[in-house]
Design an enzyme around this catalytic site. Structure first.
Site, PDB file in Angstrom:
ATOM      1  N   ASP A   1       0.873  -1.171   0.000  1.00  0.00           N
ATOM      2  CA  ASP A   1       0.000   0.000   0.000  1.00  0.00           C
ATOM      3  C   ASP A   1       0.917   1.230   0.000  1.00  0.00           C
ATOM      4  O   ASP A   1       2.141   1.106  -0.156  1.00  0.00           O
ATOM      5  CB  ASP A   1      -1.011  -0.035   1.156  1.00  0.00           C
TER       6      ASP A   1
ATOM      7  N   CYS B   1       3.030  -3.330   4.002  1.00  0.00           N
ATOM      8  CA  CYS B   1       2.193  -2.194   4.401  1.00  0.00           C
ATOM      9  C   CYS B   1       2.920  -1.489   5.554  1.00  0.00           C
ATOM     10  O   CYS B   1       4.129  -1.663   5.730  1.00  0.00           O
ATOM     11  CB  CYS B   1       0.766  -2.611   4.744  1.00  0.00           C
ATOM     12  N   GLY B   2       2.208  -0.683   6.323  1.00  0.00           N
ATOM     13  CA  GLY B   2       2.877   0.052   7.389  1.00  0.00           C
ATOM     14  C   GLY B   2       3.418  -0.865   8.463  1.00  0.00           C
ATOM     15  O   GLY B   2       4.584  -0.784   8.859  1.00  0.00           O
ATOM     16  N   THR B   3       2.563  -1.756   8.933  1.00  0.00           N
ATOM     17  CA  THR B   3       2.957  -2.676  10.003  1.00  0.00           C
ATOM     18  C   THR B   3       3.093  -4.132   9.546  1.00  0.00           C
ATOM     19  O   THR B   3       3.644  -4.956  10.272  1.00  0.00           O
ATOM     20  CB  THR B   3       1.896  -2.679  11.123  1.00  0.00           C
ATOM     21  N   GLY B   4       2.516  -4.469   8.410  1.00  0.00           N
ATOM     22  CA  GLY B   4       2.412  -5.868   7.979  1.00  0.00           C
ATOM     23  C   GLY B   4       1.180  -6.553   8.545  1.00  0.00           C
ATOM     24  O   GLY B   4       0.821  -7.652   8.108  1.00  0.00           O
TER      25      GLY B   4
ATOM     26  N   HIS C   1       9.234 -24.310   9.318  1.00  0.00           N
ATOM     27  CA  HIS C   1       8.211 -25.019  10.097  1.00  0.00           C
ATOM     28  C   HIS C   1       6.794 -24.802   9.597  1.00  0.00           C
ATOM     29  O   HIS C   1       5.939 -25.666   9.820  1.00  0.00           O
ATOM     30  CB  HIS C   1       8.282 -24.580  11.568  1.00  0.00           C
ATOM     31  N   ASN C   2       6.503 -23.669   8.997  1.00  0.00           N
ATOM     32  CA  ASN C   2       5.110 -23.347   8.644  1.00  0.00           C
ATOM     33  C   ASN C   2       4.835 -23.378   7.145  1.00  0.00           C
ATOM     34  O   ASN C   2       3.675 -23.212   6.742  1.00  0.00           O
ATOM     35  CB  ASN C   2       4.719 -21.967   9.197  1.00  0.00           C
TER      36      ASN C   2
ATOM     37  N   ARG D   1       6.950   0.523   8.212  1.00  0.00           N
ATOM     38  CA  ARG D   1       7.055   1.564   9.236  1.00  0.00           C
ATOM     39  C   ARG D   1       7.665   1.047  10.541  1.00  0.00           C
ATOM     40  O   ARG D   1       7.869   1.812  11.473  1.00  0.00           O
ATOM     41  CB  ARG D   1       5.667   2.159   9.532  1.00  0.00           C
TER      42      ARG D   1
ATOM     43  N   ARG E   1       7.348 -33.827  10.654  1.00  0.00           N
ATOM     44  CA  ARG E   1       6.261 -33.532  11.593  1.00  0.00           C
ATOM     45  C   ARG E   1       5.622 -32.175  11.295  1.00  0.00           C
ATOM     46  O   ARG E   1       4.447 -31.956  11.585  1.00  0.00           O
ATOM     47  CB  ARG E   1       6.756 -33.586  13.034  1.00  0.00           C
ATOM     48  N   HIS E   2       6.402 -31.277  10.693  1.00  0.00           N
ATOM     49  CA  HIS E   2       5.850 -29.962  10.361  1.00  0.00           C
ATOM     50  C   HIS E   2       4.839 -30.072   9.214  1.00  0.00           C
ATOM     51  O   HIS E   2       3.897 -29.290   9.127  1.00  0.00           O
ATOM     52  CB  HIS E   2       6.968 -28.984  10.017  1.00  0.00           C
TER      53      HIS E   2
ATOM     54  N   ARG F   1       1.487 -30.835  10.646  1.00  0.00           N
ATOM     55  CA  ARG F   1       0.862 -29.648  11.256  1.00  0.00           C
ATOM     56  C   ARG F   1       0.334 -28.689  10.196  1.00  0.00           C
ATOM     57  O   ARG F   1      -0.756 -28.118  10.354  1.00  0.00           O
ATOM     58  CB  ARG F   1       1.892 -28.960  12.164  1.00  0.00           C
TER      59      ARG F   1
HETATM   60  C1  RB5 Z   1      -2.052   2.600   6.385  1.00  0.00           C
HETATM   61  O1  RB5 Z   1      -2.096   3.828   7.044  1.00  0.00           O
HETATM   62  C2  RB5 Z   1      -1.816   1.487   7.387  1.00  0.00           C
HETATM   63  O2  RB5 Z   1      -2.952   1.281   8.165  1.00  0.00           O
HETATM   64  C3  RB5 Z   1      -1.416   0.219   6.669  1.00  0.00           C
HETATM   65  O3  RB5 Z   1      -0.268   0.450   5.931  1.00  0.00           O
HETATM   66  C4  RB5 Z   1      -1.096  -0.991   7.540  1.00  0.00           C
HETATM   67  O4  RB5 Z   1      -0.178  -0.671   8.529  1.00  0.00           O
HETATM   68  C5  RB5 Z   1      -2.250  -1.751   8.025  1.00  0.00           C
HETATM   69  O5  RB5 Z   1      -2.128  -2.760   8.718  1.00  0.00           O
END
Ligand code: RB5
Length: 149
Positions: free
Chosen positions: A8, A65-68, A98-99, A109, A132-133, A136
């Site tokens: 994004d 994205c900002g936080t993932g 493992h996943n 960010r 084993r993974h 799962r």
């Molecule tokens: C966008 O401002 C922000 O919400 C998006 O990048 C993300 O962090 C959402 O999880």
């Protein structure tokens, strides 16, 4: 490897850098946007990449994205996707070993650029251990197939 990638507005710089690096490393990249810093809705981009991976158009997906967090929540709604939000290289390696994660979500960010790049590199380079993974992961996939609410 064929990799679908998207971001994004918060992840644009990181995505542009990754696309350049991954192409230079010989990967085939499906760049699903976004292509500007105009504000967009991350679920639209998570859906594109997740459908590429679930449908076989790409082997792995990378979402920024900002936080993932938003990308990972959205991607995991798509049948066949095992999306992992990784904050450090160890998590990236384990998400593969493992996943058998097939989509990586990272936060531009919250991560230093060098760490973000290292996370992506490990996610792409690390193999699933199976054994084993595998049992799962099969159970995760069974949940994916059977859940209605
Ligand atoms: C966008 O401002 C922000 O919400 C998006 O990048 C993300 O962090 C959402 O999880």
């Amino acid at each position: 490897m064929k990799i679908a990638i998207a971001c994004d507005h918060a992840g644009l710089d990181a995505k542009l850098r990754l696309v350049e690096q991954l192409r230079a490393a010989g990967h085939e990249i499906l760049d699903r946007g976004t292509h500007s810093t105009d504000s967009v809705d991350y679920p639209d981009y998570a859906a594109e990449v997740s459908q590429d991976v679930a449908g076989g158009a790409a082997e792995r997906g990378v979402l920024v994205c900002g936080t993932g967090i938003g990308m990972s929540i959205a991607a995991n709604k798509v049948h066949g996707v095992r999306a992992a939000k990784c904050n450090d290289p160890f998590e990236a390696e384990m998400s593969r070993r493992h996943n058998d994660a097939n989509v990586l979500c990272v936060g531009a960010r919250v991560l230093d650029a060098a760490v973000l790049d290292e996370i992506v590199g490990l996610f792409l380079a690390t193999a699933f251990e199976g054994g084993r993974h595998g049992r799962r992961v099969d159970k995760i996939d069974a949940l994916d197939s059977s859940s209605t609410h």
